[in-house]
Enzyme design. Structure first.
Site, PDB file in Angstrom:
ATOM      1  N   GLU B  60      -8.513  19.542  23.099  1.00 52.29           N
ATOM      2  CA  GLU B  60      -9.981  19.639  23.076  1.00 52.29           C
ATOM      3  C   GLU B  60     -10.474  21.052  22.821  1.00 52.29           C
ATOM      4  O   GLU B  60     -11.388  21.273  22.035  1.00 52.29           O
ATOM      5  CB  GLU B  60     -10.576  19.111  24.391  1.00 52.29           C
ATOM      6  N   HIS B 129     -13.269   9.266  34.774  1.00 51.85           N
ATOM      7  CA  HIS B 129     -13.706   8.737  33.480  1.00 51.85           C
ATOM      8  C   HIS B 129     -15.121   8.184  33.520  1.00 51.85           C
ATOM      9  O   HIS B 129     -15.515   7.433  32.634  1.00 51.85           O
ATOM     10  CB  HIS B 129     -12.743   7.626  33.011  1.00 51.85           C
TER      11      HIS B 129
END
Ligand SMILES: Cc1ncc(C[n+]2csc(CCOP(=O)(O)OP(=O)(O)O)c2C)c(N)n1
Lengths: 372, 330
Positions: B60, B129
């Site tokens: 990322e 999440h």
């Protein structure tokens, strides 16, 4: 300013695809010993000496400006790394891009920015490289392709990779050089970016300045493999080590890697080994440093060494060297005068550079303002 | 005017923008061959090729930073961050770099890019999440943060974000992808920093964004049957924040309830409440109420997850209680 800055740009190679065309990979080299003065012309050698001397004087004056409180913040100097700086910048064209860490005054000058504008940035003036908004760690100039000095260790590496992606996307033939220190090679961004650059065949040369120290941490304390150029192997990338005190050797090695990246898009990594002559920043007395290490750094002084080398080779005589030193001194005096005479930014401009596309509802409140 | 899903609106707009500007390209994990974790980019690799639809390694920080660097040289990257939870790995590149390029270098360069990323709970995905951490980005000058709640807004705000010269965090929500709405094809780009009034009313102002803005609109419809006239404001943009629109509305109604999917303490609602206090204190008939997520790492178990998230019912209760406090007659 750099000798190479005047070379003309060859025609663009158009939309060559760089993906999956890497030929080399998995090679590392360590070049030993001093190169002679190489095949450089005497003018070029004298210019290297001039630039190295200019950076030396400039940095000494920057340190002085700091003690006079003309320069604020952090101030990291290139003292001891002049040969590396000048060698690297001589390998780039003006149109090539450079990303550096916070130790970038010398790079800014050698990439072609007027020393006065570099000093003005240290002084926080509107005439500075970043209009006084960046300071020592954040110089920038699109004209000469300096795409920034960055204060977060390793933060510049993904950016440099992305600039190379943009070049590749457009089929241009510029190359990106990404400078960093030895301590930086342990941060995630380094590894992520090396992998991405190799995977996508991006024209970026990662340059690690191994001055053996990241603040007070030695390269052996921080890196499991302290011969840093070997890390390139993990990314099937060409890696090379060069004596960073030898300006000609650095120029040759960097020049080769840059031109290879230009032709093929293959990234590479160059480790330049040198010494930091002073502390990490101007305020660091470097008490952690062993006497032998400090002595080694003094002895390796690349500016003094290059001066003697040029004199023994007959490229310069004492008078010639002294003449260059006087000129350089005058350049630095002029830079300081320029910085001193330049205006401070007007507080009324505080909100001018938050957004490139300003917005109607943006909060522009000062702490002293009443709300609504 | 087509009725399409939020997902389809995003897909169609991305495709349209790629067709009209060569510099627009997509970059992210699993967006090409896999066609996107939430299928927003389905078919685009096939149509535009791997130069324009770039699958990345799981890195990322590396690929978000690469997008920033590419944007500095004039490309228009649209980054897909699989979910906002993973954006934390790229926090340095977003906050320390993308947001700072323009200001730190005195306006010489900027990072015009769009960071698309879904957030939100309700899918039983567990604590790491299911987060609503858009606030982390909305806090930072130099970034813009938009949060479309309808398919039409998804289109209008994506167009505006791509036309903007600053980095824009474009917040999507897992619960919204399948929602449907009318999307006028010839509608102009939205104005970033402008809130929307999705329903006008005179008794109370309900302020929300993303999923909770749509819930607020439904709740207002239902409450109208009880004789309550609620005005609903969809912030649409968390930074810059349209304080004027919400203050003007509260000055008119005299009451406000704020609803948000993020955590209460220091959340977006806290800033909204402060803005109301700054701009409409003298007009308030009751304390400002906030309906936010419970302050826990979101649990997996369905009843617990449900209990933790704000709902239409909890919002309705807050509206009724606020109006009761001011003696509102139905
Ligand atoms: C992410 C991050 N961590 C820590 C620091 C503090 N810091 C600034 S410079 C530095 C040492 C870096 O050493 P090296 O990469 O070898 O570069 P050099 O200073 O020798 O040029 C550290 C730890 C920082 N700026 N950024």
């Amino acid at each position: 300013m750099a000798e190479t800055a005047t070379r003309s740009k060859p025609a663009s190679s158009g939309s060559k695809s760089r993906r999956g065309t890497r030929s080399g990979g998995n090679r590392v080299q360590q070049r030993q010993g001093k190169t002679a003065l190489g095949s450089e012309s005497q003018d070029t050698l004298r210019d290297y000496f001039r630039q190295m001397s200019l950076i030396r004087r400039f940095e000494e004056r920057a340190a002085q400006g700091y003690t006079q409180a003309k320069v604020g913040g952090y101030c990291h100097l290139n003292l001891g790394e002049e040969a590396t700086v000048v060698g690297l910048m001589s390998a780039l064209r003006r149109s090539d891009y450079l990303f550096t860490n916070y130790r970038e005054h010398g790079y800014a000058i050698a990439k072609g920015i007027e020393p006065g504008r570099v000093m003005a940035e240290l002084y926080g003036r509107t005439t500075g490289t970043s209009k006084g908004l960046g300071g020592s760690m954040h110089m920038f100039d699109t004209e000469v392709g300096l795409l920034g000095g960055y204060g977060i260790v390793g933060g510049q590496i993904p950016l440099a990779t992305g600039a190379a992606l943009a070049i590749d996307y457009r089929g241009g033939d510029e190359v990106v050089m990404c400078q960093m220190g030895d301590g930086t090679t342990n941060i995630g961004a380094f590894h992520e970016s090396m992998n991405i650059a190799a995977l996508w065949n991006l024209p970026v040369v990662f340059v690690v300045i191994n001055n053996h120290l990241g603040m007070g941490t030695t390269v052996d304390m921080a890196s499991a493999e302290s011969e840093l150029y070997k890390r390139a192997v993990a990314y099937r990338m060409h890696g090379e080590r060069v004596d960073g005190n030898d300006v000609v050797a650095v120029q040759e090695a960097a020049g080769r890697l840059v031109e290879h990246a230009r032709k093929t898009g293959e990234p590479a990594m160059l480790e330049a080994v040198s010494h930091r002559m002073k502390g990490h920043s101007v305020v660091d007395p470097a008490k952690y440093r062993s006497a032998e290490d400090a002595e080694a750094a003094r002895e390796a002084d690349p500016v003094a060494a290059f001066r003697s080398q040029l004199i023994s080779a007959g490229v310069l005589d004492e008078d010639g060297a002294a003449e260059i030193e006087r000129e350089v001194q005058a350049d630095v005096d002029a830079a300081v005068a320029f910085a001193d005479d330049s205006p401070h930014p007007d507080p009324a401009t505080l909100f001018d550079y938050t957004y490139a596309t300003p917005v109607a509802n943006d909060s522009r409140r000062l702490p002293a303002d009443p709300v609504f | 005017m087509a009725v399409i899903t939020y997902r389809q609106a995003l897909h169609d707009t991305l495709r349209e923008e790629m067709l009209s500007d060569e510099n627009v390209f997509l970059i992210g994990e699993e967006i090409g061959v896999f066609e996107g974790s939430y299928k927003i980019t389905a078919g685009l690799l096939e149509e535009f090729g791997e130069k324009r639809v770039r699958d990345t390694p799981i890195a990322e920080e590396g690929f978000v930073g690469a997008a920033v660097g590419a944007a500095m040289l004039g490309l228009r990257p649209v980054v897909e961050l699989m979910t906002i939870n993973f954006s934390l790995l790229a926090l340095d590149q977003i906050v320390n770099h993308a947001a700072k390029i323009y200001g730190m270098f005195g306006g010489q360069s900027s990072a015009p890019m769009v960071l698309r990323t879904p957030g939100g709970g309700g899918q039983q995905l567990g604590a790491t999440h299911s987060q609503n951490i858009e606030l982390y980005y909305a806090f930072v000058p130099g970034l813009k943060v938009v949060a479309p709640s309808t398919p039409a807004d998804a289109r209008a705000l994506l167009k505006a974000s791509l036309a903007d010269n600053d980095p824009v965090l474009f917040l999507e929500n897992l619960a919204l992808y399948n929602t449907k709405g009318e999307v006028p094809e010839d509608a102009p780009p939205a104005e970033i920093g402008k809130a929307g009034i999705t329903r006008t009313g005179s008794d109370i102002t309900i302020i929300g964004y993303s999923r909770m803005a749509t819930v607020a609109t439904q709740v207002a419809e239902q409450l109208s049957e009880e004789g309550i006239s609620a005005e609903v404001i969809d912030l649409r943009s968390l930074r810059p924040l349209d304080r004027e629109t919400l203050v003007e509305s509260v000055r008119k109604t005299g009451c406000a309830v704020i609803t948000e999917d993020d955590w209460l303490t220091y959340g977006v609602g806290a800033e909204i409440a402060a803005s109301i206090s700054d701009g409409a204190f003298d007009y308030l008939d009751a304390p400002v109420r906030r309906v936010a997520a419970a302050e826990v790492p979101l649990p997996y178990a369905k009843p617990l997850e449900r209990a933790a998230l704000p709902s239409a019912e909890s919002l309705k209760t807050a509206v009724r209680q606020t109006l009761e406090a001011v003696g509102h007659r139905r």
